[in-house]
Write a protein that holds these residues in place. Structure first.
Motif, PDB file in Angstrom:
ATOM      1  N   LEU A 185       0.841  -1.193   0.000  1.00 44.80           N
ATOM      2  CA  LEU A 185       0.000   0.000   0.000  1.00 44.80           C
ATOM      3  C   LEU A 185       0.873   1.238   0.000  1.00 44.80           C
ATOM      4  O   LEU A 185       1.802   1.367   0.813  1.00 44.80           O
ATOM      5  CB  LEU A 185      -0.921  -0.007   1.221  1.00 44.80           C
ATOM      6  N   TYR A 186       0.566   2.162  -0.908  1.00 42.76           N
ATOM      7  CA  TYR A 186       1.264   3.444  -1.005  1.00 42.76           C
ATOM      8  C   TYR A 186       0.274   4.560  -0.666  1.00 42.76           C
ATOM      9  O   TYR A 186      -0.889   4.508  -1.058  1.00 42.76           O
ATOM     10  CB  TYR A 186       1.801   3.668  -2.418  1.00 42.76           C
ATOM     11  N   LEU A 187       0.756   5.566   0.054  1.00 43.65           N
ATOM     12  CA  LEU A 187      -0.079   6.696   0.423  1.00 43.65           C
ATOM     13  C   LEU A 187       0.733   7.979   0.326  1.00 43.65           C
ATOM     14  O   LEU A 187       1.852   8.053   0.854  1.00 43.65           O
ATOM     15  CB  LEU A 187      -0.601   6.532   1.855  1.00 43.65           C
ATOM     16  N   SER A 188       0.179   8.973  -0.367  1.00 45.33           N
ATOM     17  CA  SER A 188       0.833  10.282  -0.437  1.00 45.33           C
ATOM     18  C   SER A 188       0.210  11.210   0.597  1.00 45.33           C
ATOM     19  O   SER A 188      -1.002  11.208   0.797  1.00 45.33           O
ATOM     20  CB  SER A 188       0.693  10.886  -1.839  1.00 45.33           C
ATOM     21  N   LEU A 189       1.068  11.998   1.249  1.00 43.71           N
ATOM     22  CA  LEU A 189       0.620  12.923   2.286  1.00 43.71           C
ATOM     23  C   LEU A 189       1.154  14.312   1.988  1.00 43.71           C
ATOM     24  O   LEU A 189       2.336  14.473   1.646  1.00 43.71           O
ATOM     25  CB  LEU A 189       1.133  12.469   3.658  1.00 43.71           C
ATOM     26  N   GLY A 190       0.283  15.325   2.117  1.00 43.86           N
ATOM     27  CA  GLY A 190       0.719  16.703   1.932  1.00 43.86           C
ATOM     28  C   GLY A 190       1.647  17.146   3.059  1.00 43.86           C
ATOM     29  O   GLY A 190       1.833  16.445   4.057  1.00 43.86           O
ATOM     30  N   ASP A 216       2.896  -2.677   4.372  1.00 48.30           N
ATOM     31  CA  ASP A 216       2.320  -3.981   4.036  1.00 48.30           C
ATOM     32  C   ASP A 216       1.114  -4.192   4.946  1.00 48.30           C
ATOM     33  O   ASP A 216       1.263  -4.313   6.167  1.00 48.30           O
ATOM     34  CB  ASP A 216       3.364  -5.079   4.262  1.00 48.30           C
ATOM     35  N   VAL A 217      -0.084  -4.229   4.371  1.00 45.48           N
ATOM     36  CA  VAL A 217      -1.296  -4.378   5.189  1.00 45.48           C
ATOM     37  C   VAL A 217      -1.700  -5.838   5.371  1.00 45.48           C
ATOM     38  O   VAL A 217      -2.701  -6.120   6.033  1.00 45.48           O
ATOM     39  CB  VAL A 217      -2.473  -3.579   4.586  1.00 45.48           C
ATOM     40  N   ASP A 218      -0.933  -6.754   4.797  1.00 48.01           N
ATOM     41  CA  ASP A 218      -1.259  -8.174   4.916  1.00 48.01           C
ATOM     42  C   ASP A 218      -0.554  -8.838   6.092  1.00 48.01           C
ATOM     43  O   ASP A 218      -0.861  -9.986   6.433  1.00 48.01           O
ATOM     44  CB  ASP A 218      -0.908  -8.907   3.622  1.00 48.01           C
ATOM     45  N   THR A 219       0.403  -8.149   6.684  1.00 50.50           N
ATOM     46  CA  THR A 219       1.076  -8.636   7.882  1.00 50.50           C
ATOM     47  C   THR A 219       1.133  -7.501   8.893  1.00 50.50           C
ATOM     48  O   THR A 219       0.947  -6.336   8.537  1.00 50.50           O
ATOM     49  CB  THR A 219       2.496  -9.140   7.575  1.00 50.50           C
ATOM     50  N   LYS A 220       1.409  -7.842  10.154  1.00 53.94           N
ATOM     51  CA  LYS A 220       1.399  -6.829  11.204  1.00 53.94           C
ATOM     52  C   LYS A 220       2.674  -6.900  12.039  1.00 53.94           C
ATOM     53  O   LYS A 220       3.089  -7.985  12.468  1.00 53.94           O
ATOM     54  CB  LYS A 220       0.190  -7.013  12.123  1.00 53.94           C
ATOM     55  N   ASP A 221       3.296  -5.743  12.242  1.00 52.79           N
ATOM     56  CA  ASP A 221       4.338  -5.619  13.242  1.00 52.79           C
ATOM     57  C   ASP A 221       3.676  -5.475  14.609  1.00 52.79           C
ATOM     58  O   ASP A 221       2.498  -5.103  14.711  1.00 52.79           O
ATOM     59  CB  ASP A 221       5.226  -4.403  12.962  1.00 52.79           C
ATOM     60  N   GLU A 222       4.416  -5.742  15.650  1.00 51.31           N
ATOM     61  CA  GLU A 222       3.859  -5.671  16.994  1.00 51.31           C
ATOM     62  C   GLU A 222       3.293  -4.285  17.295  1.00 51.31           C
ATOM     63  O   GLU A 222       3.960  -3.269  17.095  1.00 51.31           O
ATOM     64  CB  GLU A 222       4.937  -6.014  18.033  1.00 51.31           C
ATOM     65  N   GLY A 223       2.044  -4.259  17.740  1.00 55.90           N
ATOM     66  CA  GLY A 223       1.396  -3.010  18.106  1.00 55.90           C
ATOM     67  C   GLY A 223       0.893  -2.195  16.945  1.00 55.90           C
ATOM     68  O   GLY A 223       0.426  -1.067  17.140  1.00 55.90           O
ATOM     69  N   VAL A 228       6.158  -2.907   8.227  1.00 51.45           N
ATOM     70  CA  VAL A 228       7.022  -2.114   7.352  1.00 51.45           C
ATOM     71  C   VAL A 228       7.817  -3.072   6.463  1.00 51.45           C
ATOM     72  O   VAL A 228       8.535  -3.938   6.974  1.00 51.45           O
ATOM     73  CB  VAL A 228       7.996  -1.240   8.169  1.00 51.45           C
ATOM     74  N   PRO A 229       7.700  -2.963   5.140  1.00 49.48           N
ATOM     75  CA  PRO A 229       8.484  -3.831   4.262  1.00 49.48           C
ATOM     76  C   PRO A 229       9.977  -3.665   4.511  1.00 49.48           C
ATOM     77  O   PRO A 229      10.473  -2.545   4.659  1.00 49.48           O
ATOM     78  CB  PRO A 229       8.096  -3.344   2.850  1.00 49.48           C
TER      79      PRO A 229
END
Length: 282
Positions: A185-190, A216-223, A228-229
């Motif tokens: 997943l990619y997201l642009s932020l102003g 990466d929204v298919d796996t989860k880091d703790e908390g 993060v890939p």
């Protein structure tokens, strides 16, 4: 998309050519008579056609195709609704797929429900990701919603917040959420708003503002609701947020992956005189 990308490429090519010629003209070694004249890039064949002339909408900002039916599209309205549009007919009505107005803040021109994207494995994963601004406190929200099996409704109670970003001002909230060819997943932020990036967020690597992030929204880091890939460029670097993929942007309103080349094209909102089209790289 291909024709639009070709047009953008032609414009950038023309700009690059002009710069090269200008630099050559300043060279003392080049005889005046031998200087090449700038040549204009060919104008692409682009046609504009009115669609959905009978359909009344409120500040539409994006349309995304339902992956299971090429004739059905989700139309994103800035106040917080998403409507289902059947492109096979000259429709005058479009039913609401989901109403998020109770959590979306659209009180100013650059706030609201700004973008949506289906999970690339849809319908195996019936997930819709949305990016919107909220109030009290003022922030941007990236979240996940569950879509019905037929794709015609989305459960607002299914929302799971993935990330939130504090916003100092009402403007420069622009952003696109989308999935790349790599499934991330990619997201642009102003850059947070005001003008001239007064807090230097675009260059502050401890802030997500003024950046393109990749998760990466298919796996989860703790908390976290994501991971993060490991191949993100700043993983393991002290003082840098690991989600950052690219920095130094101003207010990317829309971006899209080229279907042929995989390049990530972005339209970055300019200030006063210039707009910017960029290719975002790692």
């Amino acid at each position: 998309m291909t024709r639009s990308s070709s047009f953008v490429a032609a414009v950038l090519a023309a700009c690059s050519l002009s710069v090269v010629v200008a630099a050559g003209a300043q060279s003392a070694a080049a005889p005046q008579a031998a200087q090449a004249k700038p040549t204009a890039a060919p104008i692409p064949d682009i046609d504009l056609a009115r669609v959905l002339p009978k359909l009344e909408t409120i500040r539409p900002v994006q349309m995304i195709q339902l992956p299971t039916d090429e004739s059905l599209w989700y139309l994103v309205e800035q106040p917080g609704n998403i409507r289902l549009v059947d492109m096979r007919s000259d429709v005058a009505q479009a039913p609401i797929v989901v109403d998020l107005r109770d959590r979306v803040n659209d009180r100013t021109n650059e706030e609201g429900l700004l973008s949506a994207a289906f999970h690339p494995s849809f319908p195996a994963k019936r997930e819709l990701y949305v990016y919107y601004t909220a109030a009290k406190p003022r922030r941007s929200v990236l979240s996940r919603l569950t879509v019905s099996e037929d794709g015609r409704t989305v459960d607002p109670k299914s929302e799971v917040v993935i990330m939130e970003f504090a916003q100092p001002y009402w403007n420069h909230n622009g952003g696109t959420v989308l999935f790349g060819p790599d499934g991330k997943l990619y997201l642009s932020l102003g850059d947070g708003g005001a003008a001239n990036d007064p807090h230097d967020y675009g260059q502050n690597m401890k802030s997500h503002l003024g950046k393109v992030i990749r998760i990466d929204v298919d796996t989860k880091d703790e908390g976290k609701q994501y991971s993060v890939p490991k191949d993100n460029p700043f993983v393991g670097k002290e003082g840098v947020l690991p989600e950052i993929w690219a920095s130094g942007t101003r207010n990317i309103w829309r971006m899209h992956f080229d279907r042929v080349t995989g390049d990530l094209w972005a339209g970055d909102v300019g200030q006063n005189a210039w707009e910017e089209i960029s290719i975002i790289v790692k």
